[in-house]
Structure formats: structure tokens, C-alpha cells
Design a protein around this motif. Structure first.
Motif, PDB file in Angstrom:
ATOM      1  N   ALA A 134      39.557 -97.088 -18.226  1.00 36.58           N
ATOM      2  CA  ALA A 134      38.430 -96.187 -18.500  1.00 36.58           C
ATOM      3  C   ALA A 134      38.812 -95.114 -19.517  1.00 36.58           C
ATOM      4  CB  ALA A 134      37.959 -95.535 -17.198  1.00 36.58           C
ATOM      5  N   LEU A 135      40.032 -94.605 -19.407  1.00 36.13           N
ATOM      6  CA  LEU A 135      40.521 -93.610 -20.370  1.00 36.13           C
ATOM      7  C   LEU A 135      40.578 -94.204 -21.772  1.00 36.13           C
ATOM      8  CD1 LEU A 135      41.844 -90.890 -21.072  1.00 36.13           C
ATOM      9  CD2 LEU A 135      44.038 -91.874 -20.360  1.00 36.13           C
ATOM     10  N   VAL A 136      41.101 -95.417 -21.881  1.00 37.37           N
ATOM     11  CA  VAL A 136      41.187 -96.092 -23.175  1.00 37.37           C
ATOM     12  C   VAL A 136      39.797 -96.334 -23.744  1.00 37.37           C
ATOM     13  CG1 VAL A 136      41.820 -98.276 -24.260  1.00 37.37           C
ATOM     14  CG2 VAL A 136      43.428 -97.142 -22.737  1.00 37.37           C
ATOM     15  N   HIS A 137      38.855 -96.720 -22.876  1.00 35.66           N
ATOM     16  CA  HIS A 137      37.485 -96.985 -23.325  1.00 35.66           C
ATOM     17  C   HIS A 137      36.855 -95.728 -23.920  1.00 35.66           C
ATOM     18  CE1 HIS A 137      33.391 -98.633 -23.258  1.00 35.66           C
ATOM     19  NE2 HIS A 137      33.021 -97.469 -22.745  1.00 35.66           N
ATOM     20  N   ASN A 138      36.975 -94.601 -23.207  1.00 32.00           N
ATOM     21  CA  ASN A 138      36.368 -93.357 -23.697  1.00 32.00           C
ATOM     22  C   ASN A 138      37.044 -92.862 -24.972  1.00 32.00           C
ATOM     23  OD1 ASN A 138      34.227 -92.223 -21.702  1.00 32.00           O
ATOM     24  ND2 ASN A 138      35.847 -92.963 -20.376  1.00 32.00           N
ATOM     25  N   ALA A 139      38.369 -92.978 -25.036  1.00 35.24           N
ATOM     26  CA  ALA A 139      39.074 -92.550 -26.246  1.00 35.24           C
ATOM     27  C   ALA A 139      38.692 -93.438 -27.428  1.00 35.24           C
ATOM     28  CB  ALA A 139      40.581 -92.589 -26.013  1.00 35.24           C
ATOM     29  N   GLY A 140      38.602 -94.751 -27.192  1.00 40.54           N
ATOM     30  CA  GLY A 140      38.188 -95.662 -28.254  1.00 40.54           C
ATOM     31  C   GLY A 140      36.778 -95.394 -28.732  1.00 40.54           C
ATOM     32  N   LEU A 262      30.352 -84.346 -23.059  1.00 42.09           N
ATOM     33  CA  LEU A 262      30.233 -85.496 -22.165  1.00 42.09           C
ATOM     34  C   LEU A 262      31.415 -86.456 -22.353  1.00 42.09           C
ATOM     35  CD1 LEU A 262      26.421 -86.381 -22.370  1.00 42.09           C
ATOM     36  CD2 LEU A 262      27.667 -85.671 -20.322  1.00 42.09           C
ATOM     37  N   ALA A 263      31.788 -86.694 -23.602  1.00 39.81           N
ATOM     38  CA  ALA A 263      32.904 -87.598 -23.880  1.00 39.81           C
ATOM     39  C   ALA A 263      34.216 -87.026 -23.352  1.00 39.81           C
ATOM     40  CB  ALA A 263      32.998 -87.863 -25.378  1.00 39.81           C
ATOM     41  N   VAL A 264      34.425 -85.728 -23.552  1.00 42.47           N
ATOM     42  CA  VAL A 264      35.640 -85.088 -23.053  1.00 42.47           C
ATOM     43  C   VAL A 264      35.686 -85.160 -21.526  1.00 42.47           C
ATOM     44  CG1 VAL A 264      36.883 -82.897 -22.850  1.00 42.47           C
ATOM     45  CG2 VAL A 264      35.884 -83.572 -25.044  1.00 42.47           C
ATOM     46  N   GLY A 265      34.550 -84.906 -20.892  1.00 43.41           N
ATOM     47  CA  GLY A 265      34.484 -85.013 -19.434  1.00 43.41           C
ATOM     48  C   GLY A 265      34.767 -86.425 -18.957  1.00 43.41           C
ATOM     49  N   GLY A 266      34.306 -87.418 -19.714  1.00 48.93           N
ATOM     50  CA  GLY A 266      34.596 -88.803 -19.354  1.00 48.93           C
ATOM     51  C   GLY A 266      36.081 -89.102 -19.400  1.00 48.93           C
ATOM     52  N   ILE A 267      36.774 -88.550 -20.389  1.00 53.41           N
ATOM     53  CA  ILE A 267      38.223 -88.754 -20.498  1.00 53.41           C
ATOM     54  C   ILE A 267      38.952 -88.064 -19.341  1.00 53.41           C
ATOM     55  CG2 ILE A 267      40.251 -88.214 -21.895  1.00 53.41           C
ATOM     56  CD1 ILE A 267      38.524 -88.623 -24.365  1.00 53.41           C
ATOM     57  N   LEU A 268      38.554 -86.826 -19.040  1.00 53.00           N
ATOM     58  CA  LEU A 268      39.172 -86.117 -17.920  1.00 53.00           C
ATOM     59  C   LEU A 268      38.930 -86.849 -16.603  1.00 53.00           C
ATOM     60  CD1 LEU A 268      38.273 -82.396 -18.790  1.00 53.00           C
ATOM     61  CD2 LEU A 268      40.490 -83.536 -19.044  1.00 53.00           C
ATOM     62  N   ALA A 315      30.026 -85.071 -16.259  1.00 61.79           N
ATOM     63  CA  ALA A 315      30.708 -86.213 -16.871  1.00 61.79           C
ATOM     64  C   ALA A 315      31.958 -86.591 -16.095  1.00 61.79           C
ATOM     65  CB  ALA A 315      31.058 -85.885 -18.322  1.00 61.79           C
ATOM     66  N   VAL A 316      32.688 -85.594 -15.593  1.00 60.80           N
ATOM     67  CA  VAL A 316      33.907 -85.869 -14.821  1.00 60.80           C
ATOM     68  C   VAL A 316      33.560 -86.639 -13.550  1.00 60.80           C
ATOM     69  CG1 VAL A 316      35.762 -84.815 -13.478  1.00 60.80           C
ATOM     70  CG2 VAL A 316      35.201 -83.917 -15.740  1.00 60.80           C
ATOM     71  N   VAL A 317      32.549 -86.153 -12.823  1.00 62.26           N
ATOM     72  CA  VAL A 317      32.142 -86.802 -11.574  1.00 62.26           C
ATOM     73  C   VAL A 317      31.679 -88.237 -11.843  1.00 62.26           C
ATOM     74  CG1 VAL A 317      30.359 -86.792  -9.780  1.00 62.26           C
ATOM     75  CG2 VAL A 317      31.585 -84.695 -10.328  1.00 62.26           C
ATOM     76  N   GLU A 318      30.896 -88.422 -12.906  1.00 58.71           N
ATOM     77  CA  GLU A 318      30.418 -89.764 -13.246  1.00 58.71           C
ATOM     78  C   GLU A 318      31.582 -90.696 -13.561  1.00 58.71           C
ATOM     79  OE1 GLU A 318      27.862 -92.035 -16.749  1.00 58.71           O
ATOM     80  OE2 GLU A 318      27.829 -89.853 -16.613  1.00 58.71           O
ATOM     81  N   SER A 319      32.555 -90.216 -14.320  1.00 55.52           N
ATOM     82  CA  SER A 319      33.673 -91.059 -14.717  1.00 55.52           C
ATOM     83  C   SER A 319      34.551 -91.438 -13.522  1.00 55.52           C
ATOM     84  CB  SER A 319      34.519 -90.341 -15.778  1.00 55.52           C
ATOM     85  OG  SER A 319      35.582 -91.150 -16.211  1.00 55.52           O
ATOM     86  N   VAL A 320      34.842 -90.477 -12.645  1.00 57.08           N
ATOM     87  CA  VAL A 320      35.650 -90.782 -11.463  1.00 57.08           C
ATOM     88  C   VAL A 320      34.918 -91.758 -10.556  1.00 57.08           C
ATOM     89  CG1 VAL A 320      36.787 -89.828  -9.423  1.00 57.08           C
ATOM     90  CG2 VAL A 320      36.820 -88.557 -11.572  1.00 57.08           C
ATOM     91  N   SER A 321      33.605 -91.552 -10.395  1.00 60.94           N
ATOM     92  CA  SER A 321      32.798 -92.450  -9.568  1.00 60.94           C
ATOM     93  C   SER A 321      32.809 -93.866 -10.131  1.00 60.94           C
ATOM     94  CB  SER A 321      31.364 -91.927  -9.471  1.00 60.94           C
ATOM     95  OG  SER A 321      30.546 -92.808  -8.738  1.00 60.94           O
ATOM     96  N   ASP A 322      32.663 -93.985 -11.445  1.00 62.74           N
ATOM     97  CA  ASP A 322      32.698 -95.309 -12.081  1.00 62.74           C
ATOM     98  C   ASP A 322      34.050 -95.993 -11.877  1.00 62.74           C
ATOM     99  OD1 ASP A 322      30.128 -95.172 -12.947  1.00 62.74           O
ATOM    100  OD2 ASP A 322      30.605 -94.557 -14.988  1.00 62.74           O
TER     101      ASP A 322
END
Length: 419
Positions: A134-140, A262-268, A315-322
């Protein structure tokens, strides 16, 4: 795993570069925003009907070969599109055909690459591997969107497609050198060996994967939580865009800032998700409900500054949940069924992705952007909470069984002792 992560970063950057350019290209050819949406739907449509077949193929075929071939085919499609663009031969019909072919190949490539990445780490580290993915996906995604403008500006649209083709070939070149973690190859080969020994392939049928998913309450609960979140929550690219440019009186630059946060929160969130050791449906539901409540507060934001403060935790909550949900999905089924279960999940997710935005758009038409965010967030939070309460009431209780000594022991413990 490090090589696989690097390859996926390059591939994700290339994919997001192409997606960004493709939307601009459709607008350039047709001048229609509706045509842009249609091209995205055509690329997603094969997942609705063919994902189960793709998952079955992943379970039947050697995983490394399947992933390498699918990546190479995606590269061929990208190079073909680049040639059409460079020669000024690309029209709407050929673009739709190429998008449909890409979507069809992706029904096999998606589960193949996801499960291949899991084979590279020990079983207990699979949730962490998914978090890294997921981290790689958001960074990419961030890098690809940024490179799209630079590439088109200096080298033209065809170069973006060619770069994406090269990224697929890079992944194809890396795959043969990947080594599964200890025990991973044995787990993947065991079902095939059993089937050959028994002289039949019943365990490799599509129906078996569908039946497993339908009879597994844990996966059905995960589908319910994810579905209600996908339809009434998230979709922030739509709801927050209307909120920022409407009631908050911001412009495209303001929404660009929101998108960056949102993107930064996804990475975190991906980093935090990688630290989960035992993800569960309960964790996914709790995080999704919390995200719904944050969405309610965001809908009531009096200013852009307040919204930016709320967007990061959303964004952080969404990313961790995913990340937690993906870990449950990829580890709950037995290894020989995981491709088909991922195929079923992809079909369900396509329904949400195609039906969610129109439903949310209608809600915004009726209640406005603030009302849609508030109402949607309440539906998510209340719906998930109600489902959890009902499930707790219906949970079966242990049946007391008598032992020879006359004492009562819970049935589960007694049967466990007997086993």
C-alpha cells in the motif's frame, strides 16, 4: 521482497502516469468529460464479469509465470498505444478497445501479483507485506501523477505510454529472480499435488471459490463493511472537490492542496498498517466507522483550514482500514483458493466503484455537498455499529457437554481435547 517493492514502485508510477495522460488524451480527442468517464468504465468493466475466471487461472497456473506473462502483455498494450499516439492513429474506438484489453489482462495480473508478493515473506509477515504494498502504491501514485505533466510537456503524450510499457517490462525482468520465503512454495504447491493424487481437479473449480466466499461469514462481513464505506464514504475526490469549490469557495489550487494532504495521509496510513500483526474484520469495521464520523465533522467544516486539519486523519484511517481488510482477504482463505476469492472480491469491488459515484452524486444533488458528507458519514458509522451489535446478539454460545465425572465442559473445549 525489496526487489519486488522497487519493481512495483516503478510499475505504479508508470501506471498512474498513463492514467493521468489517458484522461487528458480522451478530452483532447472528444472534448467530452462524459467520454472520459466512459473510457474509465470500459477499462473497469472486465473486472465485473471476468475476475472470477482470472482468479481461477491464478490458482491453476504457476504464480511467477502468470505474473510475468500478464505484466509483459500489459507492456505490449502500452507500447501499442504509444505507437498509435505517435503516428496520430488513435481514435476513440481504438482507445476503448485498448482500454478493454488492459482491463481484461488486469483480471489475472491483479491477484497474481498480489499473491506473489505474499509468497516472498513468512506467513506471519503477510500483513506487513500488504502494508508495504500500500505504501508503494501511494508513493507511485504521487510520483506518476507528477511525472505525467513533465513527460508530456517535454516529450509528448506517446512518451508517457512508452514509459509505462518500460515499467511493465522492468517488473517482468525482476520476477524470475524472486525467491519465495521458506514454506511459501510448499503451501502453493500442496493443493495441486492433492488434486493430481486424487485424479481430479474439483478443488480448482470456480464454483468452489464462490461457495467458499458465500459460506464464510467473516468475508461476508468484510464485504458489507467495505461496501457501505465505498458507497457512502470515501470517494473524497468527488465529495471534497465539490465541497472545496462550492461552499468553501476555493479553487482548483485549494483542491490540489487537499488532494496532496490525502495522498500524504494515505502514505502514513500504509506505514501504520504495515505494523498490524493480527488484522481482523472488527479492526476494519472500527476504523471505517471512525472514518465515517470524521467525514461528518469534515462536512461541517467552516473553512478550508479546518478541512485540511481533518483530511489527514481521514486519509490515515482509510489507508489503515484498507490495509487491514486486504490482509484479512488474502490470508483468511486456504492458499489454493486465494486467487478465486480475490477474483470474487474484485467483481464485488467493481460494482461498488461503478455504482458508488453516481449514487453519491445523486445524494449531493438532493442534500448538497455538506449534507452528502454528513449523511453518508452517519450511514457508515451507524450501519457498521448496528451490524456489529446484531452479530454479537446472534453469536452462538458454547453448548455444555457432560463428562464422565459429571462436570460440564464447553463443547468447543471438549471437542478440542478429543481431537
Amino acid at each position: 521482497m525489496r526487489w519486488w517493492s522497487v519493481a512495483n514502485f516503478v510499475s505504479n508510477a508508470g501506471t498512474w502516469m498513463q492514467l493521468t495522460v489517458q484522461n487528458l488524451l480522451v478530452l483532447q480527442i472528444t472534448g467530452s468529460a462524459a467520454a472520459t468517464g466512459l473510457s474509465m468504465s470500459v477499462q473497469a468493466a472486465p473486472a465485473l464479469f471476468m475476475s472470477v475466471l482470472g482468479g481461477a487461472a491464478v490458482d491453476r497456473w504457476p504464480r511467477k509465470v502468470t505474473a510475468a506473462v500478464s505484466q509483459a502483455l500489459l507492456g505490449v498494450v502500452a507500447f501499442t498505444t504509444a505507437v498509435f499516439v505517435a503516428l496520430d492513429l488513435l481514435d476513440m474506438t481504438s482507445l476503448m478497445v485498448l482500454a478493454a484489453v488492459t482491463g481484461t489482462i488486469a483480471t489475472i495480473d491483479g491477484p497474481a501479483c498480489a499473491l506473489l508478493g505474499n509468497d516472498l515473506v513468512p506467513e506471519e509477515d503477510v500483513p506487513s507485506a500488504i502494508g508495504v504494498g500500500a505504501l508503494v502504491h501511494n508513493a507511485g501514485r504521487l510520483v506518476g501523477a507528477a511525472l505525467a505533466g513533465v513527460t508530456v510537456g517535454f516529450l509528448g503524450t506517446a512518451a508517457a505510454y512508452a514509459a509505462n510499457g518500460l515499467s511493465f517490462l522492468f517488473v517482468t525482468a525482476v520476477i524470475p529472480f524472486l525467491r519465495p520465503a521458506a514454506g511459501a512454495a510448499v503451501r502453493a504447491a500442496a493443493p495441486r499435488a492433492v488434486a493430481v493424487h486424487a485424479g481430479k481437479r474439483d478443488d480448482m473449480t470456480i464454483r468452489e471459490g464462490l461457495a467458499f466466499f458465500a459460506r464464510r461469514p467473516r468475508l461476508l462481513a468484510l464485504a458489507g463493511v467495505t461496501g457501505i464505506s465505498a458507497v457512502f464514504g470515501r470517494n473524497y475526490g468527488l465529495t471534497l472537490a465539490v465541497l472545496v469549490t462550492g461552499p468553501l469557495a476555493g479553487g482548483p489550487g485549494a483542491f490540489g492542496t487537499v488532494s496532496t494532504v490525502l495522498a500524504v495521509g494515505g502514505i502514513l496510513g500504509a506505514v501504520l498498517g504495515a505494523r498490524l500483526r493480527r488484522p481482523s474484520v472488527r479492526v476494519v469495521g472500527t476504523l471505517a466507522a471512525a472514518g465515517g464520523l470524521l467525514q461528518v465533522v469534515a462536512g461541517l467544516s467552516p473553512s478550508l483550514a479546518v478541512l485540511l486539519v481533518l483530511v489527514l486523519p481521514m486519509a490515515v484511517v482509510e489507508s489503515v482500514s484498507d490495509t487491514a481488510g486486504t490482509a484479512v482477504l488474502q490470508t483468511d482463505p486456504p492458499p489454493h483458493l486465494r486467487g478465486r476469492v480475490l477474483g470474487v472480491w474484485s467483481s464485488i469491488g467493481t460494482v461498488w466503484s461503478l455504482g458508488g459515484p453516481p449514487a453519491l452524486g445523486l445524494l449531493m444533488e438532493l442534500a448538497g455537498p455538506r449534507g452528502a458528507l454528513v449523511a453518508g458519514g452517519l450511514v457508515v458509522a451507524v450501519g457498521i455499529t448496528a451490524g456489529h451489535v446484531l452479530r454479537g446478539r446472534r453469536a452462538p454460545r458454547p453448548v455444555p457437554l457432560s463428562t464422565r465425572a459429571g462436570e460440564e465442559v464447553p463443547g468447543r473445549d471438549l471437542l478440542g481435547t478429543a481431537a
